[in-house]
Write a protein that holds these residues in place. Sequence first.
Motif, PDB file in Angstrom:
ATOM      1  N   ASP A 348      30.433  23.046 -14.997  1.00  0.00           N
ATOM      2  CA  ASP A 348      29.770  23.570 -16.295  1.00  0.00           C
ATOM      3  C   ASP A 348      29.004  22.513 -17.131  1.00  0.00           C
ATOM      4  O   ASP A 348      29.711  21.844 -17.985  1.00  0.00           O
ATOM      5  N   ASN A 349      27.886  21.887 -16.701  1.00  0.00           N
ATOM      6  CA  ASN A 349      26.855  22.916 -15.974  1.00  0.00           C
ATOM      7  C   ASN A 349      26.131  21.727 -15.125  1.00  0.00           C
ATOM      8  O   ASN A 349      24.941  21.797 -14.820  1.00  0.00           O
ATOM      9  N   MET A 411      26.938  27.241 -14.433  1.00  0.00           N
ATOM     10  CA  MET A 411      28.434  27.234 -13.915  1.00  0.00           C
ATOM     11  C   MET A 411      28.511  28.102 -12.564  1.00  0.00           C
ATOM     12  O   MET A 411      29.307  28.914 -12.629  1.00  0.00           O
ATOM     13  N   TYR A 498      38.353  25.250 -16.678  1.00  0.00           N
ATOM     14  CA  TYR A 498      37.168  25.548 -17.352  1.00  0.00           C
ATOM     15  C   TYR A 498      37.282  25.093 -19.084  1.00  0.00           C
ATOM     16  O   TYR A 498      38.299  24.981 -19.598  1.00  0.00           O
ATOM     17  N   ASP A 503      37.540  19.915 -15.167  1.00  0.00           N
ATOM     18  CA  ASP A 503      36.530  20.225 -14.755  1.00  0.00           C
ATOM     19  C   ASP A 503      35.554  18.927 -14.402  1.00  0.00           C
ATOM     20  O   ASP A 503      34.738  18.725 -15.066  1.00  0.00           O
TER      21      ASP A 503
END
Length: 558
Positions: A348-349, A411, A498, A503
């Motif tokens: 993301d992202n 994402m 997330y 991430d």
Amino acid sequence: MRRIALLSLAFALAACQKATPPAAPAAAKETYDASASADARRIEADVRFLADDLLEGREAGTRGYDLASLYVAQRFRAMGLAPAGDDGSWFQAVPMLRGVRQADGNALVIARDGQERALRFRDDFLPGINVNQAQASVEAPAVFVGQGVHAPELQHDDFAGVDVKGKIAVLFNGAPAKFDNDRRAFYSSRATKAEELMRRGAVGMIEVQSDDEQARSPWQRRAANWQTPGMRLRGADGRGIDSWPQLRVYAMASSASADALLSASGHSAAQLFQDLRDGKLRAFELPGTIRMAAHTQITPVESRNVVARIDGADPKLKAEHVVFSAHLDHVGIGAAVNGDAVYNGALDNALGIAVMLEAANRLAHEGELTKRSLLFVAVTAEEKGLLGAEWFARNPTVPAGSMVANVNMDMPMLLAPTSDVVPIGLEHSTLQPLVQQAAKEIGVSLSPDPSPEEVVFVRSDQYAFIRAGVPAVYLDGGYTGVDGDAKAVQDAFLKERYHQPGDDLSQPIQWPDAARLAKLNARIGRLIADAPQRPQWNADDFFGEKFGRPVDGAKTTP
């Protein structure tokens, strides 16, 4: 302009930081797959740069983001694309106001029955980012208004029987589950609710977290990042755009504080949580008054979109543009988790940007030019409320009426091998048969949105283009696993990593699937750009009627 090695400069500047954030040991490990296709390796290389700790999470308005935007501009240059930003540059300036909550001067006090109950800052509530006043306050009666939804076309009115003028509205997130997906998405938007409350004369708003939301996304995670800046677009007068000034204070309250706010007048928070699930919420006046205060540090800031173009070949249609978009920003540096404070945003992202870059590379080198022109926009401040996309959609660097479609990438969930993709918003316009044709040619199946209740159609950058009347589709990774349950892997990511430091580059990103997604994006863009007619909203489509002009007979089969 003096020619310099800008890409080398990007690496040099990154290496000369005054302080290097802590790195996650797992993220530093990588292997090289010599058998991977060239396009998969290019995507991996882009993600590894953009999600590196040196870019400090790419928060809009920071040096880390500026380095990322410089990198993307030079990737476009290397492909042979033309700059399409302000004044022939690669960049479009996006003026904003940056707000940061301060530790003092915040309050949410409930006065009832001659007693006061003060909720605790961070533990129980957080004031929203206020870019209108550094120190704002309001004291007024309060009223509970369900989910704050007024949908007359569905005979639904959460405000029935109450008046919010001069009062503080207390409400839950989302929209009724009985709504169709389109209206549920639209009415779930916080902006839609704020606009309705301002129209009705409310002076404040408190959004209460439900117990189900607490289970999905614990309040403690949000509270730990209470210092994360918020942003709003800045107008020529220096004031915030779409910043809801009539709502003098806005706040979010934890599910644990719901009893203090809502257990009154014969109601209990537990019963209201159940009524929320059952779709039986009813508005009622809350006794006493509520006093709210917010303290925000406000500063002007500027970020930038990166904009590139491939000119079309048709003498007439080249004046029209198919717009590819993906957001380049993430959330920056935040509360440390297991010693790691960099929120890298690999999926993301960075991955979405890398897929868009590879789609651009394919379209630039396939030989035959498309009839319409192609725009590629890496937008800023998506994480702050789709601000970069909103600025571009309102102030495009091409004639506004020339944008015929938007293909967005955000994402892509590619953590396990899959055989499908999920096209969000496919059913709204004549983009549907083109996407279906492209998927068939590429050899990938199309799956429906597995979680329509998450209303992602209004939560990514395509919504800014939709609000400007431009038909759009948002392509997500698939859920049909080749070797197992891909959805379980992705659900675990959403719950555990997330918008967290996890991430990062240790994610098991499926680079071949990313290459396939880039190929699909490129093919969709070519089909749109070469179609005889520009895409149209389907007849009777909700978003088409709300923001565009549907054409009779344009309806397609889902």
